[in-house]
Design a protein around this motif. Sequence first.
Motif, PDB file in Angstrom:
ATOM      1  N   ALA A 203       0.859  -0.962  -0.028  1.00 36.50           N
ATOM      2  CA  ALA A 203      -0.089  -0.051  -0.013  1.00 36.50           C
ATOM      3  C   ALA A 203       0.877   1.501   0.000  1.00 36.50           C
ATOM      4  O   ALA A 203       1.949   1.181   0.653  1.00 36.50           O
ATOM      5  CB  ALA A 203      -0.796   0.164   1.215  1.00 36.50           C
ATOM      6  N   SER A 204       0.418   2.108  -0.482  1.00 41.64           N
ATOM      7  CA  SER A 204       1.228   3.409  -0.893  1.00 41.64           C
ATOM      8  C   SER A 204       0.684   4.400   0.177  1.00 41.64           C
ATOM      9  O   SER A 204      -0.312   4.059   0.980  1.00 41.64           O
ATOM     10  CB  SER A 204       1.014   4.257  -2.262  1.00 41.64           C
ATOM     11  N   VAL A 205       1.533   5.682   0.463  1.00 42.92           N
ATOM     12  CA  VAL A 205       1.151   6.441   1.611  1.00 42.92           C
ATOM     13  C   VAL A 205      -0.297   7.132   1.284  1.00 42.92           C
ATOM     14  O   VAL A 205      -1.063   7.031   2.377  1.00 42.92           O
ATOM     15  CB  VAL A 205       2.095   7.473   1.773  1.00 42.92           C
ATOM     16  N   LYS A 206      -0.561   7.386   0.026  1.00 36.99           N
ATOM     17  CA  LYS A 206      -1.972   7.607  -0.459  1.00 36.99           C
ATOM     18  C   LYS A 206      -2.937   6.690   0.004  1.00 36.99           C
ATOM     19  O   LYS A 206      -4.000   7.110   0.629  1.00 36.99           O
ATOM     20  CB  LYS A 206      -1.853   8.001  -2.045  1.00 36.99           C
ATOM     21  N   ASP A 207      -2.666   5.341  -0.182  1.00 32.64           N
ATOM     22  CA  ASP A 207      -3.757   4.694   0.115  1.00 32.64           C
ATOM     23  C   ASP A 207      -3.984   4.188   1.563  1.00 32.64           C
ATOM     24  O   ASP A 207      -5.046   4.184   2.107  1.00 32.64           O
ATOM     25  CB  ASP A 207      -3.049   3.066  -0.299  1.00 32.64           C
TER      26      ASP A 207
END
Length: 304
Positions: free
Chosen positions: A3-7
């Motif tokens: 998962a990305s930071v945005k996610d």
Amino acid sequence: MAASVKDVLTLIAQIILSYFEVVFRLVFKPAKRSVERDIILVTGAGHGIGREIALAFGRLGAKIVVWDINKEANQATADQIFNTGGEATAYECDVTDPEAVRRVGELVRKDVGDVTILVNNAGILHGGALLDLEDSQIKKTFAVNTLAHFWTVREFLPAMVENNYGHVVTIASMAAKMGVAYLTDYSSSKWAVYGFTESLRDEVRRMERPGIKTSIVCPHFVDTGMTKFPKLSKFERFLTPEETASAVVEGVLRQDEVIYVPSSKTLLVILDKFLTRKAQHLLYAFMDIGIDPQYRPTGSKKVE
């Protein structure tokens, strides 16, 4: 895939929003859906909560299908719905028998149509100490209270999936949230169907069928004749089948995922999540809620 930071930030925002949604639903109740075009099947409809649920939905204009192993009592429920201007069809069915569920389920589809709301209500309670219960009683508890849900849902869920429309209602118990003495088999069976319904909800989500809803109902002690010696605090009373059924129908019409009866039990469940185990034990002992034994085998010693 990681998962990305945005996610992660999106997830946190959605979780925070969910709390606002809960508060909003408390203040502004969701609109009630209509059931006039629904075919509603209620198991254990010959008496108690099941009977009152069937009668209540019948008054709302739905086509009612009632199942019970007691043919006469089940037919009496259907007759009362019919006599008050509703539409109901009665079938004798042993929900613990997978073959019977398949056979009678096929009759329902042929005679009435696809079930759109399934209310798994049938249940039994022995109310004995673990060391006193017979093997057959424990097996029967799980056969009626738990395994029957597998057979009925597997019978009627396929049509719901195909049409992306339906509602599975599980009548569990507050015993699914708090185990007490002399209800080891009953409480275990109700914890099981609570987990069954949550798992079913997630399966439906993965099927991408948002039109299928699930509801778990957790009533406190209801005066149906199953619980003969309840222990209630001075702040509580026996619920009637009528008021319990009314809460069930109200929750289903608003598509609530969990329905506590009475609704004040919601606070107890929330509080329970924040208590230490010792604090939980102290609270339960102080409230002293439960039952006294209502089953003892002949010749057994009294154990307190």
